[in-house]
Design an enzyme around this catalytic site. Structure first.
Site, PDB file in Angstrom:
ATOM      1  N   ASP A 103     -12.843  27.366  -6.521  1.00  0.00           N
ATOM      2  CA  ASP A 103     -14.107  27.633  -7.217  1.00  0.00           C
ATOM      3  C   ASP A 103     -15.274  27.835  -6.265  1.00  0.00           C
ATOM      4  O   ASP A 103     -16.095  28.739  -6.437  1.00  0.00           O
ATOM      5  CB  ASP A 103     -14.451  26.468  -8.158  1.00  0.00           C
ATOM      6  CG  ASP A 103     -13.625  26.466  -9.429  1.00  0.00           C
ATOM      7  OD1 ASP A 103     -13.056  27.514  -9.785  1.00  0.00           O
ATOM      8  OD2 ASP A 103     -13.561  25.405 -10.074  1.00  0.00           O
TER       9      ASP A 103
ATOM     10  N   GLU B 178       0.821   0.333 -11.984  1.00  0.00           N
ATOM     11  CA  GLU B 178       1.408   0.358 -13.326  1.00  0.00           C
ATOM     12  C   GLU B 178       0.738   1.384 -14.246  1.00  0.00           C
ATOM     13  O   GLU B 178       1.222   1.636 -15.349  1.00  0.00           O
ATOM     14  CB  GLU B 178       1.349  -1.036 -13.955  1.00  0.00           C
ATOM     15  CG  GLU B 178       2.270  -2.021 -13.249  1.00  0.00           C
ATOM     16  CD  GLU B 178       2.435  -3.340 -13.997  1.00  0.00           C
ATOM     17  OE1 GLU B 178       2.070  -3.396 -15.194  1.00  0.00           O
ATOM     18  OE2 GLU B 178       2.907  -4.303 -13.375  1.00  0.00           O
TER      19      GLU B 178
ATOM     20  N   GLU C 152      -1.423  -4.260 -10.655  1.00  0.00           N
ATOM     21  CA  GLU C 152      -1.883  -4.343 -12.046  1.00  0.00           C
ATOM     22  C   GLU C 152      -2.872  -3.238 -12.421  1.00  0.00           C
ATOM     23  O   GLU C 152      -2.887  -2.794 -13.568  1.00  0.00           O
ATOM     24  CB  GLU C 152      -2.520  -5.716 -12.310  1.00  0.00           C
ATOM     25  CG  GLU C 152      -1.543  -6.877 -12.220  1.00  0.00           C
ATOM     26  CD  GLU C 152      -0.363  -6.735 -13.176  1.00  0.00           C
ATOM     27  OE1 GLU C 152      -0.536  -6.145 -14.266  1.00  0.00           O
ATOM     28  OE2 GLU C 152       0.733  -7.190 -12.823  1.00  0.00           O
TER      29      GLU C 152
ATOM     30  N   GLU D 205     -12.229  16.459 -16.402  1.00  0.00           N
ATOM     31  CA  GLU D 205     -12.094  16.042 -15.007  1.00  0.00           C
ATOM     32  C   GLU D 205     -13.073  14.922 -14.660  1.00  0.00           C
ATOM     33  O   GLU D 205     -12.706  13.943 -14.003  1.00  0.00           O
ATOM     34  CB  GLU D 205     -12.373  17.235 -14.090  1.00  0.00           C
ATOM     35  CG  GLU D 205     -11.296  18.296 -14.082  1.00  0.00           C
ATOM     36  CD  GLU D 205     -11.705  19.563 -13.359  1.00  0.00           C
ATOM     37  OE1 GLU D 205     -10.848  20.427 -13.158  1.00  0.00           O
ATOM     38  OE2 GLU D 205     -12.900  19.694 -12.990  1.00  0.00           O
TER      39      GLU D 205
ATOM     40  N   HIS E  76      -9.516  29.745 -14.465  1.00  0.00           N
ATOM     41  CA  HIS E  76     -10.554  28.742 -14.787  1.00  0.00           C
ATOM     42  C   HIS E  76     -11.873  29.499 -14.794  1.00  0.00           C
ATOM     43  O   HIS E  76     -12.179  30.236 -13.846  1.00  0.00           O
ATOM     44  CB  HIS E  76     -10.565  27.624 -13.758  1.00  0.00           C
ATOM     45  CG  HIS E  76     -11.675  26.621 -13.965  1.00  0.00           C
ATOM     46  ND1 HIS E  76     -12.006  26.114 -15.212  1.00  0.00           N
ATOM     47  CD2 HIS E  76     -12.527  26.036 -13.086  1.00  0.00           C
ATOM     48  CE1 HIS E  76     -13.016  25.264 -15.083  1.00  0.00           C
ATOM     49  NE2 HIS E  76     -13.345  25.201 -13.805  1.00  0.00           N
TER      50      HIS E  76
ATOM     51  N   VAL F  13     -15.618  28.921  -3.284  1.00  0.00           N
ATOM     52  CA  VAL F  13     -15.717  30.094  -2.408  1.00  0.00           C
ATOM     53  C   VAL F  13     -15.693  31.411  -3.190  1.00  0.00           C
ATOM     54  O   VAL F  13     -15.921  32.479  -2.613  1.00  0.00           O
ATOM     55  CB  VAL F  13     -14.579  30.102  -1.355  1.00  0.00           C
ATOM     56  CG1 VAL F  13     -14.589  28.821  -0.542  1.00  0.00           C
ATOM     57  CG2 VAL F  13     -13.215  30.327  -1.996  1.00  0.00           C
TER      58      VAL F  13
ATOM     59  N   GLY G 148      -2.432  29.878  -3.549  1.00  0.00           N
ATOM     60  CA  GLY G 148      -2.361  28.420  -3.606  1.00  0.00           C
ATOM     61  C   GLY G 148      -1.494  27.951  -4.758  1.00  0.00           C
ATOM     62  O   GLY G 148      -0.546  28.615  -5.163  1.00  0.00           O
TER      63      GLY G 148
END
Length: 334
Positions: free
Chosen positions: A84, A232, A228, A196, A109, A86, A27
């Site tokens: 993660d 941005e 807004e 995260e 990780h 699996v 991946g």
């Protein structure tokens, strides 16, 4: 005290000579790390399920993917770069039975190592090398002669030779060109999850969505609210990325800077800080990991339900329409 950081001169690629590295999962990180290592002269094999898109991608990049168990058998260093959720089941079924003493078991990780879903057998050291950027950046920076900073950590009882192999691996993917920072598997895992949940995905997504809803409920057009509160945001994040908070504040108007100082603390309150600490504690104790593991064992019904609902939110519908008007955006749709 600054973290210990390693560079090109601290790493010796010859440590990996006569070693076979298995990348399990082709991946985002898998394709980048595999190609960079191969270009650095390392022997790399791929473990990837036949018939998948990533299997075909690996073939197109000149690899001959193997079943995960076969790649594990042939390798000296095994890097699990599968999702993660699996990893635990696949590890117990296909990887662990094919590890041998002296192998090095790697990850980018530490979730499954830290929370006990991947438990190495006796005689197998664990190692983490984590590029701090998405795979496409790891690859593109390497190709242009640069690199993405990496983290490095070894598991309990790991040898100095394993750490040196980790530095060599980091050099092979380009990390030592930018700097490789020493950490622990626990620190990498817990800070990654916290970032995260509290900022990068959870915090920002909810802040943007609720701000959008507040303007629309007050009678403003969804298009104005989208520009807004979401569109941005990239401009501001790019300024963060280039020079931190100070450069962002230098670059915006005095009006915006004054609003930052005086209104920001009214959004991120003591209650918000307390909730952040609660979330961190849930990560540290393994509560979040247990919740996510059980959710997946049940087929992830709640996760999938929320995903469907969120994709149909008004901010998403508005954004899809507005992005079609901006030809310079490489618009993506799920």
């Amino acid at each position: 005290m600054p973290a210990k950081t390693y560079y090109d001169n601290d790493a010796d690629l010859s440590v990996l000579k006569n070693k076979t590295i298995a990348i399990l999962g082709y991946g985002s990180q898998g394709h980048a790390q595999a190609q960079n290592l191969r270009d650095s002269g390392c022997t790399v094999i791929i473990g990837q399920r036949p018939g998948s898109a990533n299997y075909n991608l690996a073939k197109s990049h000149g690899f001959e993917p193997l079943p995960i168990e076969e790649a594990t058998k042939r390798a000296d260093i095994v890097n699990i770069l599968l999702p993660d959720e699996v990893q635990g089941d696949l590890y117990r079924q296909f990887i662990r039975p094919n590890l041998e003493p002296g192998n090095i078991l790697m990850c980018s990780h530490g979730f499954n190592l830290h929370f006990g879903q991947v438990e190495p057998p006796h005689g197998v050291d664990t190692l983490l090398v984590a590029p701090k950027g998405p795979g496409h950046l790891v690859r593109s920076e390497f190709e242009r002669g640069g690199g993405v900073p990496c983290l490095i950590a070894v598991g309990p009882g790991a040898s100095e030779a394993t750490f040196r192999a980790g530095l060599a691996y980091a050099k092979g993917v380009g990390g030592t060109r930018a700097g490789v920072i020493e950490t622990t598997i626990a620190e990498e895992t817990e800070t990654d999850l916290f970032g995260e949940q509290v900022v990068l995905c959870g915090g920002v997504s909810e802040l943007v969505k609720v701000a959008f809803e507040t303007l629309v409920e007050a009678g403003y057009q969804p298009e104005m609210a989208y520009f807004e509160c979401m569109h941005e945001l990239k401009l501001i994040v790019d300024l963060f990325y280039q020079g931190g908070l100070s450069y962002m504040r230098y670059s915006v108007s005095n009006t915006a800077e004054y609003g930052d100082y005086t209104r920001g603390p009214r959004i991120i309150t003591d209650q918000t800080r307390a909730e952040m600490k609660k979330i961190l504690k849930e990560i540290q104790t393994g509560q979040f990991a247990r919740e996510w593991i059980l959710e997946n064992r049940a087929g992830a019904p709640a996760f999938k339900s929320v995903r469907r609902r969120e994709r149909n939110h008004l901010i998403e519908e508005t954004g899809r329409r507005l992005r079609r008007l901006m030809s310079w955006i490489n618009a993506k749709e799920v």
